[in-house]
Design a protein around this motif. Sequence first.
Motif, PDB file in Angstrom:
ATOM      1  N   PHE A   1       1.136  -1.317  -0.409  1.00 29.72           N
ATOM      2  CA  PHE A   1      -0.097   0.457  -0.068  1.00 29.72           C
ATOM      3  C   PHE A   1       0.825   1.614  -0.332  1.00 29.72           C
ATOM      4  O   PHE A   1       0.644   1.986  -0.940  1.00 29.72           O
ATOM      5  N   THR A   2       1.554   1.598   0.873  1.00 31.29           N
ATOM      6  CA  THR A   2       2.694   2.569   1.158  1.00 31.29           C
ATOM      7  C   THR A   2       3.682   3.009  -0.518  1.00 31.29           C
ATOM      8  O   THR A   2       3.945   4.161  -0.612  1.00 31.29           O
ATOM      9  N   THR A   3       3.890   1.248  -1.288  1.00 28.30           N
ATOM     10  CA  THR A   3       4.375   1.573  -2.749  1.00 28.30           C
ATOM     11  C   THR A   3       3.698   2.080  -3.451  1.00 28.30           C
ATOM     12  O   THR A   3       3.807   3.311  -4.600  1.00 28.30           O
ATOM     13  N   CYS A   4       2.430   2.007  -3.632  1.00 23.45           N
ATOM     14  CA  CYS A   4       1.363   2.532  -4.352  1.00 23.45           C
ATOM     15  C   CYS A   4       1.338   4.359  -4.351  1.00 23.45           C
ATOM     16  O   CYS A   4       0.927   4.378  -4.609  1.00 23.45           O
ATOM     17  N   CYS A   5       1.574   4.635  -2.962  1.00 20.81           N
ATOM     18  CA  CYS A   5       1.034   6.090  -2.180  1.00 20.81           C
ATOM     19  C   CYS A   5       2.473   6.720  -3.044  1.00 20.81           C
ATOM     20  O   CYS A   5       1.982   7.254  -3.707  1.00 20.81           O
ATOM     21  N   PHE A   6       3.057   6.344  -2.447  1.00 25.89           N
ATOM     22  CA  PHE A   6       4.747   6.810  -2.890  1.00 25.89           C
ATOM     23  C   PHE A   6       4.877   7.289  -4.260  1.00 25.89           C
ATOM     24  O   PHE A   6       5.206   8.526  -5.069  1.00 25.89           O
ATOM     25  N   TYR A   7       3.945   5.510  -5.024  1.00 23.63           N
ATOM     26  CA  TYR A   7       4.168   5.696  -7.262  1.00 23.63           C
ATOM     27  C   TYR A   7       3.210   6.551  -7.487  1.00 23.63           C
ATOM     28  O   TYR A   7       2.119   5.621  -8.422  1.00 23.63           O
ATOM     29  N   ARG A   8       1.978   6.737  -6.684  1.00 22.79           N
ATOM     30  CA  ARG A   8       0.316   7.420  -7.149  1.00 22.79           C
ATOM     31  C   ARG A   8       0.931   8.437  -8.264  1.00 22.79           C
ATOM     32  O   ARG A   8       1.764   9.277  -8.828  1.00 22.79           O
TER      33      ARG A   8
ATOM     34  N   VAL B   1      -9.122   3.990   3.317  1.00 21.27           N
ATOM     35  CA  VAL B   1      -8.623   3.171   1.669  1.00 21.27           C
ATOM     36  C   VAL B   1      -9.913   2.992   0.957  1.00 21.27           C
ATOM     37  O   VAL B   1      -9.632   3.106  -0.215  1.00 21.27           O
ATOM     38  N   LEU B   2     -11.357   2.552   1.227  1.00 22.58           N
ATOM     39  CA  LEU B   2     -12.086   2.733   0.737  1.00 22.58           C
ATOM     40  C   LEU B   2     -12.210   3.948  -0.426  1.00 22.58           C
ATOM     41  O   LEU B   2     -13.216   3.548  -1.224  1.00 22.58           O
ATOM     42  N   LEU B   3     -12.933   5.232   0.993  1.00 20.33           N
ATOM     43  CA  LEU B   3     -12.349   6.166   0.494  1.00 20.33           C
ATOM     44  C   LEU B   3     -11.861   6.973  -0.944  1.00 20.33           C
ATOM     45  O   LEU B   3     -11.979   6.892  -1.337  1.00 20.33           O
ATOM     46  N   LEU B   4     -10.401   6.160  -0.802  1.00 20.80           N
ATOM     47  CA  LEU B   4      -9.629   6.419  -1.644  1.00 20.80           C
ATOM     48  C   LEU B   4     -10.066   6.240  -3.090  1.00 20.80           C
ATOM     49  O   LEU B   4      -9.810   6.853  -3.870  1.00 20.80           O
TER      50      LEU B   4
ATOM     51  N   ASP C   1      -4.300  14.086   0.403  1.00 22.52           N
ATOM     52  CA  ASP C   1      -4.789  14.052   2.299  1.00 22.52           C
ATOM     53  C   ASP C   1      -5.159  12.583   2.991  1.00 22.52           C
ATOM     54  O   ASP C   1      -4.507  12.508   4.246  1.00 22.52           O
ATOM     55  N   VAL C   2      -5.917  11.764   2.631  1.00 24.18           N
ATOM     56  CA  VAL C   2      -6.389  10.888   2.618  1.00 24.18           C
ATOM     57  C   VAL C   2      -5.515   9.596   3.235  1.00 24.18           C
ATOM     58  O   VAL C   2      -5.301   9.021   3.489  1.00 24.18           O
ATOM     59  N   MET C   3      -4.763   9.895   1.637  1.00 21.83           N
ATOM     60  CA  MET C   3      -3.228   8.856   1.530  1.00 21.83           C
ATOM     61  C   MET C   3      -2.209   9.101   3.081  1.00 21.83           C
ATOM     62  O   MET C   3      -1.797   7.982   3.429  1.00 21.83           O
ATOM     63  N   ALA C   4      -2.046  10.250   3.180  1.00 20.03           N
ATOM     64  CA  ALA C   4      -1.637  10.395   4.471  1.00 20.03           C
ATOM     65  C   ALA C   4      -2.165   9.538   5.666  1.00 20.03           C
ATOM     66  O   ALA C   4      -0.721   9.436   6.214  1.00 20.03           O
ATOM     67  N   VAL C   5      -3.101  10.124   5.753  1.00 20.84           N
ATOM     68  CA  VAL C   5      -3.596   9.427   6.893  1.00 20.84           C
ATOM     69  C   VAL C   5      -3.651   8.361   6.954  1.00 20.84           C
ATOM     70  O   VAL C   5      -3.398   7.206   7.776  1.00 20.84           O
ATOM     71  N   CYS C   6      -3.875   7.911   5.772  1.00 19.53           N
ATOM     72  CA  CYS C   6      -3.249   6.193   5.709  1.00 19.53           C
ATOM     73  C   CYS C   6      -2.461   5.343   6.288  1.00 19.53           C
ATOM     74  O   CYS C   6      -2.746   4.428   7.116  1.00 19.53           O
ATOM     75  N   LEU C   7      -1.277   6.314   5.435  1.00 21.26           N
ATOM     76  CA  LEU C   7      -0.024   5.529   5.979  1.00 21.26           C
ATOM     77  C   LEU C   7       0.659   6.489   7.229  1.00 21.26           C
ATOM     78  O   LEU C   7       1.421   5.179   7.834  1.00 21.26           O
ATOM     79  N   VAL C   8      -0.597   6.548   8.081  1.00 22.67           N
ATOM     80  CA  VAL C   8      -0.768   7.068   9.653  1.00 22.67           C
ATOM     81  C   VAL C   8      -0.469   6.100  10.495  1.00 22.67           C
ATOM     82  O   VAL C   8       0.456   5.100  11.172  1.00 22.67           O
ATOM     83  N   PHE C   9      -2.386   6.048  10.303  1.00 21.15           N
ATOM     84  CA  PHE C   9      -2.696   5.128  10.364  1.00 21.15           C
ATOM     85  C   PHE C   9      -2.055   3.585  10.934  1.00 21.15           C
ATOM     86  O   PHE C   9      -2.452   2.608  11.174  1.00 21.15           O
TER      87      PHE C   9
END
Length: 538
Positions: free
Chosen positions: A215-222, A314-317, A330-338
Amino acid sequence: ISLVHHLISHGGDVATPRATGLYFQKRRGGLIYFGEHILSFAACGGNKNIISMVIDAGASTRVQDYLGNTVLHILVLQPNKVAACQSIDLIMTRDAELQEPVPLDMVPNLQGLTPMKVAAKKGNIMVFRHLVNKRRLFLWRRGSFSSKLYDLTEIDSWADNMSVLELIVRSHHKEAMLLLEVTPVKQLVSLKWNLYAKHYFRVLMIVYLLYISIFTTCCFYRPLMDMPENYSKPSLDKTISFKTIYIQKPLKESYVTHQDQVRLAGEIVSLLGAVAILLLEVPDIARFGVKRYFGQTALGGPFHVILITFACSVLLLLVFRVCDVQREGDVMAVCLVFCWCNVMFFSRGFQLIGPHVIMVQKIILEDLGRFMWQEFIFSLAFASGTWIIYMTQDPAALPTYVNFPITLYSEYEFGLGMINLPWDPTIYAPPIIYVFLIVFSIIAGILFVNLLIAIMTDTEWKVVKDKDLLWRIQVVSTILMLERKLPRCLWPRFGVCGLKYGLKDKQFCPLITTSVATNQGTTLTLYRYCKYYHSPTY
């Protein structure tokens, strides 16, 4: 005794009368709870002669009150535990004469709890140990060595959704945790954890780490692209510059290249994982209740909040991506922290750091909350006084006091030591400001810092004192979680079947015990689980 004998000899009815008034019912604030029947009142009194006379006069040992509680249930709830155990022995002996198919100590109340389970739920160690020992069987004795069979009925969670282990975890009584030191509960938990649960839990941790790494890799390469020149920038204050150079790609352009296809596979895995998390968590919420599931530390309450919030985010994403909403970052940032904070949940699989995570939870959720509230009140008081003075000054000269909210925030930061003293010696200030700054510096820098240290030290001392019990309760809650979520084929039933010894079809925990004299003159009893009982040739 003579009065009871006189009443019975003159035809007193000991079977029919019942005390059903509100005063005699089990309720919050109630003074007594002795049940409804004469036998239960006699049993709570603890006089063996009266109990025998009442039973001989025709009182049934199997009477139940409006809650379905038998006499044994009521005795478990009495404060005099020694007298309760003695009364239990007498009543069970007299009940055994009836040769009922179900023993009296196995009769449940309306909640489905037997006397042993009520003892576990209330943390009544003496009565619980007494009931366990009454079901204990001796196989042989050689000197200081003896072989015993402990009945695991009601204790093991393998075939019982309301087992003793489950009730210990759910209980709000601290004494219930001490039951994890009672034989055979201690040995059963140790076997389950060391043989299976520990390995399953760590495999689950590896799977989770792999999942959040994807999931983190997918966020970094969004999917991002250069911001076009005609992009409508948000209206900002003139003092704030807009430095954004990348924006999110539209949905039609997000999955074009080979790299996009690889990322799509990772995003599908992320979505399926989020759905799986919700499907696994929702049944447990319905099982325990929202307040208990999210509020009980042993069940990992705060981490369940984090995990469910992550899954929903994640579903909201997905919704944001499909609708081309530009705020998915913004939502990705919250997801990564959690998702990465939730890794601390798996620390319960390691005895070295498991109890300390509970200490961190208590400090964050309890100690820091009280400390920050007191700090806020003092900051509000001094910020109000400071703003009254500076509200007549030029806002451009003192940015930290430009308005009341900023003043309050500056005082709060200063109180926490996040910024230096907000004071400019080149600008004139009334003398009262110096008084405020000195007093607030003393309160924030000395009083509150030492207060926080004292609060955290007290919490640390409490956790360290009970760290072994906290570790055990974490282990039990983890075992129960894995048993509910993993297929039954992965969990062999522990113990030995009683049919091998001509007993009933029950599971028993075979233990060999030996007594060893210590240097202090006391006797230490050692327990060893008999693995060879599993051998068909034994």
